[in-house]
Scaffold this motif. Sequence first.
Motif, PDB file in Angstrom:
ATOM      1  N   MET A  13      33.247  39.114  33.044  1.00 60.43           N
ATOM      2  CA  MET A  13      32.787  39.697  32.310  1.00 60.43           C
ATOM      3  C   MET A  13      31.782  39.819  31.906  1.00 60.43           C
ATOM      4  SD  MET A  13      34.986  42.482  30.853  1.00 60.43           S
ATOM      5  CE  MET A  13      36.705  42.225  31.134  1.00 60.43           C
ATOM      6  N   LYS A  66      32.456  47.174  33.018  1.00 60.43           N
ATOM      7  CA  LYS A  66      33.066  47.465  32.545  1.00 60.43           C
ATOM      8  C   LYS A  66      32.289  48.934  31.263  1.00 60.43           C
ATOM      9  CE  LYS A  66      34.827  45.876  28.898  1.00 60.43           C
ATOM     10  NZ  LYS A  66      34.906  44.089  28.054  1.00 60.43           N
ATOM     11  N   ASP A 120      40.795  37.847  27.306  1.00 66.68           N
ATOM     12  CA  ASP A 120      39.226  38.340  27.101  1.00 66.68           C
ATOM     13  C   ASP A 120      38.787  36.582  25.400  1.00 66.68           C
ATOM     14  OD1 ASP A 120      37.504  39.750  25.613  1.00 66.68           O
ATOM     15  OD2 ASP A 120      37.826  40.366  23.768  1.00 66.68           O
TER      16      ASP A 120
HETATM   17 ZN    ZN Z   1      36.154  41.133  26.545  1.00 63.19          ZN
END
Ligand code: ZN
Length: 352
Positions: free
Chosen positions: A43, A104, A256
Motif C-alpha cells: 500500500m 489506490k 490489510d
Molecule cells: Zn489498508
Amino acid sequence: MSNSPTQIQLIQPDDWHLHIRDGEVMKDVLADTARQFARAIIMPNLKPPVTTVDLANEYMTRIRTQLNLLGIDHFTPLMTLYLTDNTSADEVCKAKAAGIVAFKLYPAGATTNSDFGVSDIKHCYLALEAMQAVGMPLLVHGEVTSVEVDIFDREAVFIDQVLEPLRKDFPELKMVFEHITTLQAAHYVRDAATGGKNTLAATLTPQHLLMNRNAIFAGGIRPHNYCLPVLKREKHRVALLEAATSGNPRFFLGTDSAPHSKGAKETACGCAGCYSAFNALGLYAEAFESVGKLDQLEGFASFFGPDFYSLPRNTKQITLVKQAQTIPAELPLGDSVIVPLRAGETIAWSLS
Ligand code: ZN
Ligand code: DOR
C-alpha cells in the motif's frame, strides 16, 4: 490440495493488501509476511504518499534493500500508486509501463495518511479513463467520509454514492473493493453484473472474518481491534465468511495488516489498524475451519488473487499444521513495540 484435520497443504498464498511502512519499522514487519506469502501488494499511504512512478521505484529499492539485509530472496513486493485529485493520464501510462500493479483510491480523510486522497472522484476521471484503457486496476477504500454519515454505514453508503456510479461510467475498469466489512458489500460484489468480464473483486481481512464489533468493547476499550473500515455487527461477519468460503473467485485474501506502535494505539486518539501479519494464515485457517470450509482456503488464499491480476499462480507448496501456538504479547517495531492481533491468545493453526 490434501486435507486432514491436523494438516493442510496448499500452494503458497500471496497477500493482496498489505502495509509495511518504511525505514526501521519496515524491516520488523517484512519478515513476518515473507515467511508466509510469496508476493504482497504494498500500500502507498506513506508520509508523504507514493504518488508517482519515481517515488514507487525508490520505495521498492528500499524494500529490496531490507529484504537483502534480512536474507530473504523469495518474496516479491507488488507496487501501487496513491491516486490524488491531480494524478495525470500520463502518470497512469508511465505506471503501466513501469510494472506498477494498481492505483489506490483513498477518499480524503477516510483513514491513516489519507489527507492527500481524493476529494471528489470526478477530479480523477481522466486518470480513470487511462486506467481503463491500459488495464490498470483501481483498488478502493470504500467508505464515504461525510461526518453526517454514521461510521458503521460509511461502506454501504459508498456503494450507492460512489461505487455504483463509477462502475457505470467505467464498465471495463478493473476494481478491487478492499477489506470489505458488510453484508451489502459482499452481496454487491457477488451479484455485480460485469458483462461476463472479470472486473470486480474484493479482499477480506482476517479480523473481519473472525470478529464483530463487540470485540472493540469486550470488557473495556480494545484499541488493537480497531481498524478502518471498523468491525461491524455479527450478521455482517457471517456474510463475509460466507463470501470468503464460497469458492467464488471474486473474493480473495488481503490482510490489510497495518502496523502501528503500541503507543500509537494505546492513547487518547489511537490509530486505526490491526497487525495480523505475524500469523495471518493461521487466522484465515481458523475462520475457514469454523464453518467447515478448509477445503476452500487454497482458492481464496492462493489462486483467485493472481487470476484476477493476470499473474502466474505460485508453484511452491506450504503446509499449515494444527498445532496450538501462543501469539506473543508484543513484537519489536523499530525503536518501539507492536501488539499483534490476538496477542497473548492461543491459536490453533500455524505454518509448519
Ligand atoms: Zn489498508
Ligand atoms: O485500519 C486501517 N489501517 N485501515 C486503513 O485503511 C489504513 C490502515 C493503515 O494504514 O494504518
